[in-house]
Scaffold this motif. Sequence first.
Motif, PDB file in Angstrom:
ATOM      1  N   VAL A   7       0.843  -1.187   0.000  1.00  0.00           N
ATOM      2  CA  VAL A   7       0.000   0.000   0.000  1.00  0.00           C
ATOM      3  C   VAL A   7       0.876   1.234   0.000  1.00  0.00           C
ATOM      4  CG1 VAL A   7      -1.614   1.331   1.378  1.00  0.00           C
ATOM      5  CG2 VAL A   7      -1.876  -1.136   1.214  1.00  0.00           C
ATOM      6  N   ARG A   8       1.868   1.183   0.896  1.00  0.00           N
ATOM      7  CA  ARG A   8       2.692   2.361   1.078  1.00  0.00           C
ATOM      8  C   ARG A   8       3.577   2.639  -0.104  1.00  0.00           C
ATOM      9  NH1 ARG A   8       3.756  -0.306   6.576  1.00  0.00           N
ATOM     10  NH2 ARG A   8       2.232   0.780   7.824  1.00  0.00           N
ATOM     11  N   SER A   9       4.045   1.614  -0.739  1.00  0.00           N
ATOM     12  CA  SER A   9       4.968   1.873  -1.827  1.00  0.00           C
ATOM     13  C   SER A   9       4.214   2.167  -3.119  1.00  0.00           C
ATOM     14  CB  SER A   9       5.875   0.663  -2.006  1.00  0.00           C
ATOM     15  OG  SER A   9       5.067  -0.435  -2.350  1.00  0.00           O
ATOM     16  N   GLY A  10       2.901   2.239  -3.009  1.00  0.00           N
ATOM     17  CA  GLY A  10       2.127   2.566  -4.204  1.00  0.00           C
ATOM     18  C   GLY A  10       2.043   1.418  -5.179  1.00  0.00           C
ATOM     19  N   LYS A  11       2.481   0.264  -4.749  1.00  0.00           N
ATOM     20  CA  LYS A  11       2.500  -0.854  -5.688  1.00  0.00           C
ATOM     21  C   LYS A  11       1.247  -1.697  -5.571  1.00  0.00           C
ATOM     22  CE  LYS A  11       7.485  -1.143  -5.445  1.00  0.00           C
ATOM     23  NZ  LYS A  11       8.431  -1.514  -4.413  1.00  0.00           N
ATOM     24  N   LEU A  12       0.336  -1.233  -4.707  1.00  0.00           N
ATOM     25  CA  LEU A  12      -0.801  -2.099  -4.451  1.00  0.00           C
ATOM     26  C   LEU A  12      -1.661  -2.329  -5.690  1.00  0.00           C
ATOM     27  CD1 LEU A  12      -2.180  -3.449  -1.850  1.00  0.00           C
ATOM     28  CD2 LEU A  12      -3.972  -1.886  -2.495  1.00  0.00           C
ATOM     29  N   VAL A  13      -1.870  -1.239  -6.415  1.00  0.00           N
ATOM     30  CA  VAL A  13      -2.772  -1.367  -7.560  1.00  0.00           C
ATOM     31  C   VAL A  13      -2.222  -2.439  -8.505  1.00  0.00           C
ATOM     32  CG1 VAL A  13      -3.797  -0.151  -9.504  1.00  0.00           C
ATOM     33  CG2 VAL A  13      -3.538   1.012  -7.324  1.00  0.00           C
ATOM     34  N   ARG A  14      -0.914  -2.339  -8.740  1.00  0.00           N
ATOM     35  CA  ARG A  14      -0.286  -3.323  -9.611  1.00  0.00           C
ATOM     36  C   ARG A  14      -0.438  -4.730  -9.028  1.00  0.00           C
ATOM     37  NH1 ARG A  14       5.511  -2.180  -9.983  1.00  0.00           N
ATOM     38  NH2 ARG A  14       4.902  -0.227  -9.079  1.00  0.00           N
ATOM     39  N   GLY A  20      -4.445 -10.231  -6.998  1.00  0.00           N
ATOM     40  CA  GLY A  20      -5.847 -10.107  -6.613  1.00  0.00           C
ATOM     41  C   GLY A  20      -6.118 -10.575  -5.193  1.00  0.00           C
ATOM     42  N   THR A  21      -5.216 -10.235  -4.239  1.00  0.00           N
ATOM     43  CA  THR A  21      -5.448 -10.684  -2.865  1.00  0.00           C
ATOM     44  C   THR A  21      -6.704 -10.030  -2.315  1.00  0.00           C
ATOM     45  OG1 THR A  21      -4.241  -8.859  -1.887  1.00  0.00           O
ATOM     46  CG2 THR A  21      -2.972 -10.848  -2.380  1.00  0.00           C
ATOM     47  N   ARG A  26      -9.698  -5.121  -0.892  1.00  0.00           N
ATOM     48  CA  ARG A  26     -10.412  -4.352   0.136  1.00  0.00           C
ATOM     49  C   ARG A  26      -9.752  -2.991   0.354  1.00  0.00           C
ATOM     50  NH1 ARG A  26     -10.615  -9.411   3.077  1.00  0.00           N
ATOM     51  NH2 ARG A  26      -8.908  -8.556   4.300  1.00  0.00           N
ATOM     52  N   SER A  27      -8.414  -2.956   0.235  1.00  0.00           N
ATOM     53  CA  SER A  27      -7.712  -1.677   0.404  1.00  0.00           C
ATOM     54  C   SER A  27      -8.082  -0.718  -0.715  1.00  0.00           C
ATOM     55  CB  SER A  27      -6.200  -1.880   0.398  1.00  0.00           C
ATOM     56  OG  SER A  27      -5.838  -2.751   1.427  1.00  0.00           O
ATOM     57  N   LEU A  28      -8.263  -1.290  -1.891  1.00  0.00           N
ATOM     58  CA  LEU A  28      -8.679  -0.487  -3.028  1.00  0.00           C
ATOM     59  C   LEU A  28     -10.085   0.075  -2.778  1.00  0.00           C
ATOM     60  CD1 LEU A  28      -7.304   0.162  -5.671  1.00  0.00           C
ATOM     61  CD2 LEU A  28      -8.342  -1.871  -6.679  1.00  0.00           C
ATOM     62  N   ARG A  29     -10.941  -0.806  -2.288  1.00  0.00           N
ATOM     63  CA  ARG A  29     -12.310  -0.381  -2.019  1.00  0.00           C
ATOM     64  C   ARG A  29     -12.334   0.700  -0.925  1.00  0.00           C
ATOM     65  NH1 ARG A  29     -15.929  -5.109  -0.477  1.00  0.00           N
ATOM     66  NH2 ARG A  29     -15.233  -4.572   1.618  1.00  0.00           N
ATOM     67  N   ALA A  30     -11.510   0.476   0.123  1.00  0.00           N
ATOM     68  CA  ALA A  30     -11.474   1.457   1.222  1.00  0.00           C
ATOM     69  C   ALA A  30     -11.036   2.816   0.693  1.00  0.00           C
ATOM     70  CB  ALA A  30     -10.526   0.975   2.318  1.00  0.00           C
ATOM     71  N   ALA A  31     -10.065   2.809  -0.215  1.00  0.00           N
ATOM     72  CA  ALA A  31      -9.571   4.084  -0.753  1.00  0.00           C
ATOM     73  C   ALA A  31     -10.657   4.776  -1.578  1.00  0.00           C
ATOM     74  CB  ALA A  31      -8.331   3.840  -1.600  1.00  0.00           C
ATOM     75  N   GLU A 470      -2.937   5.840  14.573  1.00  0.00           N
ATOM     76  CA  GLU A 470      -2.808   7.182  13.945  1.00  0.00           C
ATOM     77  C   GLU A 470      -4.165   7.746  13.562  1.00  0.00           C
ATOM     78  OE1 GLU A 470      -1.008   4.563  13.346  1.00  0.00           O
ATOM     79  OE2 GLU A 470       0.985   5.149  13.981  1.00  0.00           O
ATOM     80  N   PRO A 471      -5.212   7.076  13.236  1.00  0.00           N
ATOM     81  CA  PRO A 471      -5.357   5.634  13.091  1.00  0.00           C
ATOM     82  C   PRO A 471      -5.037   5.213  11.655  1.00  0.00           C
ATOM     83  CG  PRO A 471      -7.497   6.675  12.901  1.00  0.00           C
ATOM     84  CD  PRO A 471      -6.503   7.785  13.105  1.00  0.00           C
ATOM     85  N   VAL A 472      -4.673   3.927  11.513  1.00  0.00           N
ATOM     86  CA  VAL A 472      -4.350   3.405  10.188  1.00  0.00           C
ATOM     87  C   VAL A 472      -5.558   2.692   9.595  1.00  0.00           C
ATOM     88  CG1 VAL A 472      -2.884   1.837   8.874  1.00  0.00           C
ATOM     89  CG2 VAL A 472      -1.941   3.020  10.859  1.00  0.00           C
ATOM     90  N   SER A 473      -5.823   3.012   8.341  1.00  0.00           N
ATOM     91  CA  SER A 473      -6.686   2.170   7.521  1.00  0.00           C
ATOM     92  C   SER A 473      -5.953   2.057   6.194  1.00  0.00           C
ATOM     93  CB  SER A 473      -8.048   2.825   7.322  1.00  0.00           C
ATOM     94  OG  SER A 473      -8.723   2.158   6.268  1.00  0.00           O
ATOM     95  N   PHE A 474      -5.567   0.841   5.829  1.00  0.00           N
ATOM     96  CA  PHE A 474      -4.806   0.683   4.588  1.00  0.00           C
ATOM     97  C   PHE A 474      -5.662   1.181   3.436  1.00  0.00           C
ATOM     98  CE2 PHE A 474      -3.447  -3.409   6.858  1.00  0.00           C
ATOM     99  CZ  PHE A 474      -2.509  -2.723   7.605  1.00  0.00           C
ATOM    100  N   GLY A 475      -5.048   1.914   2.566  1.00  0.00           N
ATOM    101  CA  GLY A 475      -5.775   2.400   1.396  1.00  0.00           C
ATOM    102  C   GLY A 475      -4.838   2.277   0.219  1.00  0.00           C
ATOM    103  N   ALA A 476      -5.379   1.875  -0.902  1.00  0.00           N
ATOM    104  CA  ALA A 476      -4.511   1.663  -2.057  1.00  0.00           C
ATOM    105  C   ALA A 476      -3.961   2.986  -2.590  1.00  0.00           C
ATOM    106  CB  ALA A 476      -5.289   0.938  -3.148  1.00  0.00           C
TER     107      ALA A 476
END
Length: 817
Positions: A7-14, A20-21, A26-31, A470-476
Amino acid sequence: MDARDLVRSGKLVRSVKAVGTARGLRSLRAAWQRRRSDAVGLPRRGPELARVPGVVTGADPQPGGGVVRFARSSLRVRVTTGGAVFCGWDGAAPEPSYALVRGCPEVDDRAVLEPDTVGGWRVVSERVTVAVSRLGAVEVRTPGGVMLRRDLPPRWWEPAAAVAGSAPEERDGHGPDGERPAGVGARWQQRSEVAADARFFGLGGRSSGPRLRDGRYRLWNTDPGGAFRPGDDPLSLTVPVQLVVADAGTHLVFHDNSWDGSVTLREGEEGEGSGHDRPGGCWTRMEGGPLRYWVIVGTPARVMHSWASLTGTPAVPPAWALGHHHARWGFGNADEVRRVVAGYRERGLPLSALHLDIDHYAGNRVFTVDTERFPDLPGLATELRGEGVRLVSIVDPAVKAEPGDAVYDSGSAADVFVRDALGLEVRGEVWPGESVFPDFTDPRVRKWWGALYAERLAQGFSGVWHDMNEPVSFGAFGGTTLPRSARHTLEGRGGDHREAHNVYGLTMARAGYEGLRELRPEERPFLFSRSGWAGLQRYGGSWSGDVATGWPGLRASLALVLGLGLSGVPYSGPDIGGFTGSPSPELYLRWFQLGAYLPLFRTHSALSAGRREPWEFGPRVLRFAAAALRERQRLHPYFLTLAQLAGRTGAPYVRPVWWRTPKDRALRDCEDAFLLGDALLVAPVLEEGAEQRTVRLPRGRWYDTVTGVAYEGPGRAVLDAPLSRIPVLARAGSVVPVAGADGGVELEVWTPCPGRKGGGGVLVEDRGDGWEKTEVVRFSTRLRAGEVRVEREDGAEVGHPVRVRGHAPRNGSRGRR
Ligand code: GLC
């Protein structure tokens, strides 16, 4: 690389495309959801109008200061009895505030607002003079008249529509009661000047300190992503407080505003006698919220004391929390925990606490236990306690959003979770999967959450470790926290995440602390938290978060602990060995040796990282790590004393070397050593391969605690730093309470210098983990006719065995400039 790293390195979308984990999706959806919520829930940014205060029009003296009126704003100045001065523009008052421990301190009514000779106004008080110019510049001066800081007139940018729609007196910035209308979300900026020689410290936990060099420091608590390195900014615990140290004096400035913002610093330059100094500069920019700040002037110790009076004295951890802790993400099961504890026991290595990470939860859900891997956690806790080892539990704020999850069900029934502008629960993605987030800015929710700690206590845990708050919610994409439009109660005032974000960890700590106090009133809670804000120390400490393994990470861990201490949070420490990967044996050992002198002495690492037990790096490292552990144990009474003193005065255990001599410029720039209390100077090895190092000494005589050789400061000394130890020096005349062979407290007294004032020290004996009253015992030392004399200042018997150490300097052992 785990999902978060992606997520952090911006590589999630790829990666989502690639694998397709479920978490990736879900991180994509959250974003996307966050983006949608903000599009609906945030005010649109239209044209804005800039505003400055304009010319002074008058003033209303009030007890302790008063209000200075300008054409388009007003400034309230209020001196309080502790010496802290409040400045609030546009009618901003000290309250409401998440930082102040008991609201606004009493006003010092000896201070009066009076006109000056150049058309401005000023307030003279015992510790500081505040002068307000005709156009709204605020100058902070020492009682002797030397300028410490000059805040130039601020500038606001307000939505043009709001300004056009307001009543004329509101537009002028001073309605009948001096207040501006609430909810005009103006951005603002203020530029300040400090002396050319000034150095900046603080701003919470920063990876690149402790001296904060030129650059922009963001004020938005942020999980740095996998692991951080020096220079990564911001991190999890930001505090808008800066400590500025200059020849003319030390001052602290705290902007009591939790909104997103930044502080840009530029150190000054001296014109080398040409008279053309360039002052240091500081630009504070905030996305909204009040422009109000506190200024405290004095010696570093006095400033930190006033800061603690304002925002709360640090909670004193239980005595066991000052021993060694071992943690890891992924112990796996109870047998592995037993194996690690037995490893310490069999090698005679002291261990105080063992921390269980999220992997002991069932499916990463907070307040649960995976009973297959930990079939009898209370039994395990009792067994370990029998060996003197406590269990500490990680506690994350995110609750799995799944009906049937007991915490979710109870929280939903009580309506405790953060909602968006449309009234729907905000869903995010965290370790347990799709999650919801308690709104800790609601007193009712804090109470609900605090009561949940009963489950942790029943499982046998002795303390808690707050994480991901912080709070953290992973986002793509677009950040890793809640939507800015998410609604919060904010103690009943109501508002959104833009204001609540930075106090989320702080209010969670309050909920946990108050819960523990209610559930187990006889014990001092042990709590430390990754995120926080001004005042976190009232509830507990912190730690470095995920520091990257490597020599730069070792350096960053010291910077963090020092910076947090100067921001008011004195109890912290790094993940020894670094969070990620596998340190070399040498790096592990140097980290361990540093950690042994920091308040939180804890080894910890990530799921995929290598081992961190001291015996995993070969027999030599084990031998030297064992020596560091034993020394820590020997210094336990000193650490207990420092904890108690911090709890009374706010003085951090770990202090910069300039603490007592802030005018020593060379010390202000020294970032690779620190004072542990008043007595010891610790010089960790931060470079690979180094077996010697240069140490900058404050004035006075210093003894190498191993060789006994004396060095004279101020100056530099080159000390041996073999792999077996890091250099530690003791101040001549100091008294260090240590554990004697019989388990009682012994006083280690370092020979005072002849013909000088002598020295002294303090002992606060901690009689348990409860609230027993403790007594501060002060000792003085003198050298008389070649003999060292130690006396209790109250005239009573010394009452402890005394061991005198240190001798006169040999030729050539003087420090060099
Ligand atoms: C965060 C914490 C770390 C912990 C991990 C799993 O990264 O900073 O200490 O091990 O989450 O809970």
